[in-house]
Design a protein around this motif. Structure first.
Motif, short mmCIF file in Angstrom:
data_model
loop_
_atom_site.label_atom_id
_atom_site.label_comp_id
_atom_site.label_asym_id
_atom_site.label_seq_id
_atom_site.Cartn_x
_atom_site.Cartn_y
_atom_site.Cartn_z
N ALA A 8 0.83 -1.20 0.00
CA ALA A 8 0.00 0.00 0.00
C ALA A 8 0.87 1.26 0.00
O ALA A 8 0.59 2.23 -0.72
N VAL A 9 1.91 1.23 0.83
CA VAL A 9 2.82 2.39 0.88
C VAL A 9 3.49 2.59 -0.47
O VAL A 9 3.61 3.71 -0.98
N GLY A 10 3.94 1.47 -1.08
CA GLY A 10 4.58 1.57 -2.39
C GLY A 10 3.65 2.12 -3.44
O GLY A 10 4.03 2.97 -4.26
N LEU A 11 2.39 1.65 -3.44
CA LEU A 11 1.42 2.15 -4.40
C LEU A 11 1.13 3.63 -4.18
O LEU A 11 0.95 4.39 -5.15
N PHE A 12 1.08 4.04 -2.92
CA PHE A 12 0.82 5.45 -2.62
C PHE A 12 1.91 6.34 -3.19
O PHE A 12 1.63 7.34 -3.88
N PHE A 13 3.17 5.98 -2.92
CA PHE A 13 4.27 6.83 -3.40
C PHE A 13 4.38 6.76 -4.92
O PHE A 13 4.70 7.76 -5.58
N SER A 14 4.12 5.59 -5.50
CA SER A 14 4.16 5.48 -6.97
C SER A 14 3.06 6.34 -7.59
O SER A 14 3.28 7.04 -8.59
N GLY A 15 1.87 6.30 -7.00
CA GLY A 15 0.78 7.12 -7.51
C GLY A 15 1.06 8.60 -7.37
O GLY A 15 0.78 9.39 -8.28
N TRP A 16 1.63 8.97 -6.22
CA TRP A 16 1.97 10.39 -6.01
C TRP A 16 3.03 10.85 -7.00
O TRP A 16 2.96 11.96 -7.53
N LEU A 17 4.02 9.99 -7.27
CA LEU A 17 5.04 10.33 -8.25
C LEU A 17 4.44 10.48 -9.63
O LEU A 17 4.79 11.41 -10.38
N PHE A 18 3.52 9.60 -10.00
CA PHE A 18 2.88 9.67 -11.31
C PHE A 18 2.05 10.94 -11.44
O PHE A 18 2.09 11.63 -12.47
N ILE A 19 1.33 11.29 -10.37
CA ILE A 19 0.52 12.52 -10.40
C ILE A 19 1.42 13.75 -10.52
O ILE A 19 1.13 14.68 -11.28
N SER A 20 2.53 13.76 -9.80
CA SER A 20 3.47 14.88 -9.87
C SER A 20 4.03 15.03 -11.28
O SER A 20 4.19 16.14 -11.80
N PHE A 21 4.31 13.88 -11.91
CA PHE A 21 4.81 13.90 -13.28
C PHE A 21 3.77 14.51 -14.23
O PHE A 21 4.10 15.34 -15.09
N VAL A 23 1.28 16.57 -13.43
CA VAL A 23 1.10 17.99 -13.13
C VAL A 23 2.25 18.81 -13.70
O VAL A 23 2.07 19.88 -14.28
N GLY A 24 3.49 18.28 -13.54
CA GLY A 24 4.64 18.99 -14.08
C GLY A 24 4.60 19.10 -15.59
O GLY A 24 4.90 20.15 -16.17
N GLY A 25 4.20 17.99 -16.26
CA GLY A 25 4.09 18.01 -17.72
C GLY A 25 3.03 18.98 -18.19
O GLY A 25 3.23 19.71 -19.17
N TYR A 26 1.89 19.01 -17.51
CA TYR A 26 0.81 19.94 -17.87
C TYR A 26 1.27 21.39 -17.70
O TYR A 26 1.01 22.24 -18.56
N SER A 27 1.98 21.67 -16.61
CA SER A 27 2.46 23.03 -16.36
C SER A 27 3.47 23.46 -17.42
O SER A 27 3.48 24.61 -17.86
N TYR A 28 4.33 22.52 -17.83
CA TYR A 28 5.32 22.85 -18.85
C TYR A 28 4.66 23.18 -20.18
O TYR A 28 5.10 24.09 -20.89
N VAL A 29 3.60 22.43 -20.51
CA VAL A 29 2.91 22.65 -21.79
C VAL A 29 2.10 23.95 -21.76
O VAL A 29 2.10 24.73 -22.72
N THR A 30 1.39 24.18 -20.67
CA THR A 30 0.52 25.36 -20.60
C THR A 30 1.28 26.63 -20.26
O THR A 30 0.88 27.72 -20.68
N GLU A 31 2.37 26.52 -19.50
CA GLU A 31 3.18 27.68 -19.11
C GLU A 31 4.66 27.37 -19.35
O GLU A 31 5.41 27.12 -18.41
N PRO A 32 5.09 27.34 -20.62
CA PRO A 32 6.49 27.01 -20.91
C PRO A 32 7.43 28.05 -20.29
O PRO A 32 7.05 29.21 -20.11
N PRO A 33 8.66 27.64 -19.95
CA PRO A 33 9.60 28.59 -19.35
C PRO A 33 9.91 29.74 -20.28
O PRO A 33 10.01 29.55 -21.51
#
Length: 283
Positions: A8-21, A23-33
């Motif tokens: 359960a702990v592993g799935l939680f951190f894997s899911g959180w990492l996937f969500i962060s990825f 969110v980061g990809g969406y931010s890069y596309v919508t608000e490029p540096p």
């Protein structure tokens, strides 16, 4: 139970990492540096060929001596070579008498003070001494160089990517700011007292063009001292100061490869000889 908890702990951190990825990809596309002047106008080092390039490369001692002359007559006024001793110059082809004569062109400051002048006393260097610093301390160095402290050049080509080409490009890269830069980045005008160079990380540096005219140095071997030639020669010399054992390393690498090839061949033949009878028996 512990196993399920770990899953359960592993799935939680894997899911959180996937969500962060995501969110980061969406931010890069919508608000490029935002584009920066350094990203747009900073150039990679120029391509320049040296005799020591490649696994079989060797130093050209004549070029190293010319490069040392450029350093001595141009660069040493501001930059130091604190990791290089005068006796190391024998590797460039100078004999013992020449090294002693070169050393005497510098002065080593001593802790004592001249009672007549109140200034620090000096002595003639010996071959075992390292090249002295041109300034007493960083405060004096900054005061003489527009508040910038000239770096030591002993290991400069090791400290920069494509070090030899970087030094060459920097020395030959001084120019006026391009009109396109000022058009798109009007606030990026080179400040007063600095000099534009697209091969430097932030495009502007305090060092004025050190190699500014043909014939600035008179080579003893008669080589024409163009800005390009002087830049190549001093770049080669600074490569030697950073890697004085480069040729030995090349030879050791070649010998190692030859040994490994021979050892691989012998191992293969031994394998064939040892297992030959057993292979026939198996058939």
């Amino acid at each position: 139970m512990v196993r399920y908890g770990a899953i359960a702990v592993g799935l939680f951190f894997s899911g959180w990492l996937f969500i962060s990825f995501l969110v980061g990809g969406y931010s890069y596309v919508t608000e490029p540096p935002a584009a920066t002047v350094e990203h747009e106008f900073h150039l990679a080092p120029k391509h320049v060929a040296f005799s020591f390039d490649g696994p079989f490369g060797k130093y050209d001692k004549a070029q190293l001596q010319r490069g040392f002359q450029v350093f001595k007559e141009v660069c040493s006024a501001c930059h130091s070579l604190k990791f290089v001793a005068f006796r190391d110059l024998e590797a460039l082809g100078y004999n013992e008498a020449e090294v002693k004569a070169i050393a005497k062109q510098w002065a080593i400051k001593t802790p004592s003070v001249d009672p007549a002048t109140g200034e620090a006393s000096t002595r003639d260097p010996v071959p075992a001494d390292h090249f002295p610093k041109p300034f007493a301390n960083n405060v004096a160095a900054a005061a003489a160089n527009n508040n910038a402290i000239p770096p030591d050049l002993s290991l400069m080509t090791k400290a920069r990517h494509h070090g030899s080409a970087y030094v060459y490009s920097l020395l030959t890269g001084f120019q006026d700011q391009p009109a396109e830069l000022l058009k798109h980045f009007p606030d990026a005008k080179t400040p007063e007292g600095l000099h534009y160079n697209p091969y430097f990380a932030n495009l502007n540096l305090a060092m004025a063009p050190p190699l500014s005219a043909e014939g600035q140095v008179t080579y003893g071997d008669g080589t024409k001292a163009s800005v390009d030639q002087m830049a190549q020669d001093v770049s080669a010399f600074l490569t030697w100061t950073a890697e004085p054992k480069l040729e030995n390393r090349h030879r050791a690498g070649l010998a190692t490869i030859i040994f490994l090839l021979i050892a691989t061949g012998l191992a293969y033949m031994s394998y064939q000889n040892i297992w030959a009878d057993k292979k026939k028996a198996a058939v």
